[in-house]
Design an enzyme around this catalytic site. Sequence first.
Site, short mmCIF file in Angstrom:
data_model
loop_
_atom_site.label_atom_id
_atom_site.label_comp_id
_atom_site.label_asym_id
_atom_site.label_seq_id
_atom_site.Cartn_x
_atom_site.Cartn_y
_atom_site.Cartn_z
N LYS A 29 0.85 -1.20 0.00
CA LYS A 29 0.00 0.00 0.00
C LYS A 29 0.88 1.25 0.00
O LYS A 29 0.67 2.17 -0.78
CB LYS A 29 -0.88 0.00 1.24
CG LYS A 29 -1.53 1.35 1.57
CD LYS A 29 -2.43 1.32 2.78
CE LYS A 29 -1.71 1.50 4.08
NZ LYS A 29 -1.38 2.88 4.44
N ASN A 30 1.89 1.25 0.86
CA ASN A 30 2.67 2.48 1.06
C ASN A 30 3.70 2.74 -0.02
O ASN A 30 4.31 3.81 -0.04
CB ASN A 30 3.32 2.47 2.45
CG ASN A 30 2.27 2.59 3.54
OD1 ASN A 30 1.10 2.87 3.26
ND2 ASN A 30 2.66 2.34 4.77
N ARG A 79 -4.90 10.10 4.42
CA ARG A 79 -3.86 11.12 4.58
C ARG A 79 -2.82 11.09 3.48
O ARG A 79 -2.25 12.10 3.13
CB ARG A 79 -3.09 10.92 5.89
CG ARG A 79 -3.77 10.81 7.13
CD ARG A 79 -2.75 10.60 8.22
NE ARG A 79 -1.51 11.28 7.91
CZ ARG A 79 -1.34 12.59 8.02
NH1 ARG A 79 -2.36 13.34 8.37
NH2 ARG A 79 -0.19 13.14 7.74
N CYS A 127 -4.98 11.96 12.95
CA CYS A 127 -5.71 10.68 13.02
C CYS A 127 -5.40 10.11 14.40
O CYS A 127 -4.64 10.68 15.18
CB CYS A 127 -5.30 9.75 11.89
SG CYS A 127 -3.63 9.18 12.04
N ARG A 167 0.24 14.26 13.20
CA ARG A 167 0.67 14.04 11.80
C ARG A 167 0.79 15.34 11.01
O ARG A 167 0.11 15.58 10.02
CB ARG A 167 -0.26 13.05 11.11
CG ARG A 167 -0.60 11.86 11.93
CD ARG A 167 -0.20 10.49 11.59
NE ARG A 167 0.38 10.08 10.40
CZ ARG A 167 -0.10 9.07 9.65
NH1 ARG A 167 -1.25 8.53 9.98
NH2 ARG A 167 0.53 8.68 8.58
N PRO A 168 1.64 16.25 11.47
CA PRO A 168 1.81 17.51 10.74
C PRO A 168 2.48 17.28 9.37
O PRO A 168 2.99 16.20 9.10
CB PRO A 168 2.75 18.29 11.66
CG PRO A 168 3.52 17.25 12.39
CD PRO A 168 2.57 16.10 12.59
N ILE A 169 2.45 18.31 8.53
CA ILE A 169 3.16 18.21 7.25
C ILE A 169 4.13 19.38 7.10
O ILE A 169 4.45 19.82 5.98
CB ILE A 169 2.17 18.15 6.05
CG1 ILE A 169 1.24 19.37 6.02
CG2 ILE A 169 1.37 16.87 6.05
CD1 ILE A 169 0.47 19.50 4.71
N ASP A 170 4.64 19.86 8.24
CA ASP A 170 5.58 20.99 8.20
C ASP A 170 6.85 20.68 7.42
O ASP A 170 7.42 21.57 6.77
CB ASP A 170 5.93 21.43 9.63
CG ASP A 170 6.51 20.29 10.45
OD1 ASP A 170 5.89 19.20 10.48
OD2 ASP A 170 7.61 20.44 11.02
N LEU A 171 7.29 19.44 7.43
CA LEU A 171 8.51 19.09 6.68
C LEU A 171 8.24 19.04 5.17
O LEU A 171 9.09 19.44 4.37
CB LEU A 171 9.07 17.76 7.18
CG LEU A 171 9.52 17.74 8.65
CD1 LEU A 171 9.90 16.34 9.09
CD2 LEU A 171 10.68 18.72 8.88
N ASP A 175 4.74 0.47 12.17
CA ASP A 175 3.54 -0.18 11.63
C ASP A 175 3.43 -1.64 12.06
O ASP A 175 2.43 -2.29 11.77
CB ASP A 175 3.53 -0.11 10.10
CG ASP A 175 3.32 1.30 9.62
OD1 ASP A 175 3.51 1.57 8.42
OD2 ASP A 175 3.01 2.17 10.45
N ILE A 182 8.26 6.97 16.94
CA ILE A 182 7.73 7.60 15.73
C ILE A 182 6.40 8.29 16.01
O ILE A 182 6.22 9.47 15.71
CB ILE A 182 7.57 6.57 14.58
CG1 ILE A 182 8.90 5.84 14.34
CG2 ILE A 182 7.05 7.25 13.32
CD1 ILE A 182 10.04 6.71 13.84
N ARG A 202 -8.65 -0.60 4.64
CA ARG A 202 -7.80 0.44 4.04
C ARG A 202 -6.45 -0.13 3.63
O ARG A 202 -5.85 0.31 2.67
CB ARG A 202 -7.56 1.58 5.05
CG ARG A 202 -8.76 2.46 5.32
CD ARG A 202 -8.34 3.65 6.15
NE ARG A 202 -7.12 4.22 5.61
CZ ARG A 202 -6.18 4.78 6.36
NH1 ARG A 202 -6.31 4.83 7.67
NH2 ARG A 202 -5.09 5.29 5.83
#
Length: 452
Positions: free
Chosen positions: A22-23, A93, A117, A122-126, A309, A331, A401
Amino acid sequence: MDKFVIKGGNLLKGVVEISGSKNAALPILSSTLLTNEKCVIKGVPYLRDVETLCLILKELGVKIERKSNGDIETQVIDERNSIARYELVKTMRASVCVLGPLISKRKYAKVSLPGGCVIGVRPIDLHEKGLRLLGAQIDYEHGYLIANTKGLVGCEMYLGGTFGSTVTGTANVLMAACLAKGRTVIENAACEPEVQDLVIFLTKMGAKIKGIGTHRLEIEGVKSLKCATHKIIPDRIEAGTFIAAGALSGKGITIKNCRLDHLSAVIDNYNQMGVTIEKTSATTCRVKHARVLKPLDITTLSYPGFPTDMQAQTMVLLTLADGISIVTERIYPDRFTHVAELNRMGARIRKEGSTAVIEGRSQLWGAPVMASDLRASAALVLAGLVASGTTEVQRVYHIDRGYEKIEEKLNSLGADINRLSDKVAMPIRLSASPTTTKESMMRHTTRHLPRQ
Ligand code: EPZ
């Protein structure tokens, strides 16, 4: 909403085949936005998240078709719409992976912020940092990230954050850098196998990337990218989940189509717990029931460390181990929603900040439990396999999912899992025939996309 009714105690035996990752599939499908030529992606699993991304790509002007042999063919036919809507992004996401390709190829992107979630903020600053450094102007408006540029220009950057490297952040910046002017260096890039698979696909499209599998990626921008065909790597987390199932209740299960070289940390830790994992080829292993499981201290880390995971699934084994174990989440410090549910099944786990202390020597009993995120749901299914009595795992759309036909695969190994659909009073037992399952899987996964 569907639920699983699991009768515990069956010993598993037989052969299971792992599906595509999936990933790896999600960023690779997103990267087809970088070319106007046709791409063919093979081995894409039938998952809700893949369905969601295909809906988003269609709205972004991609002609996307799942062929009868399972291949997904894509081709960008209309670049006028570059908006990834909240209604779709909120359910998955990883949709944020369209951001890098859009800003790089179309010079504009409006992508809904994914939101948090249950496993963390789960920021997306990077992601934003990397794209800004490449020359994107980033604004935020009504829950959307809006990116504009006259043209991206390569640069050297450090992309690590408090919790180390970012997988989809690396993917986004890497995809954007492929069409940027000049050279980009990403220090502290993620090197997960899924990122490596993306590098391989982008290289097939004509991208110039050095450093695959390392924390330093060097990209020489090119003018355009071309068509490519690619087969997705096997899903290492699905494989790890079946290794856990075999360790819990396997008379000897054979796991096929798994890249054991992607699972070194899992295999090493499971060996320390006393689990026998016999490598019978580069992509096949046999796992046997571990009569006595030894306690273990595990810390989740970026690849090649122990994967976050696999944390929830492994905790199920530790509840049965012969002593006290400690699990530390480096993590996602809050990734313990499975703890309360496992304790309802008789486990004795105490959470202390980003650490869980597992007493071990538990006798798990069946109970109605609630799935909350993808991997926590998998852990509850594993616990149901070994619990005495019946376990009902509710809200299994979480598991749909990221796991293709999981109840089908486990039942073919001898488990007793029924999927109860809200439309059918009687349990429906998915037959072993792949096509029926794939159709029913498509029905389950495309019927509705509830909020995760
Ligand atoms: C990917 O998520 C995976 N998802 C996750 O798998 C996996 O758990 C995670 O990597 C870690 O391995 C996909 O690949 C689609 P990150 P991603 O950015 O990319 C922090 C599953 O179950 N961070 O590597 O979103 C972040 O909060 C899913 O299949 C920032 O601070 O994860 C986390 O603590 C769950 N700022 C850490 O870094 C950012 O801009 C790692 O996150 C980005 C991330």
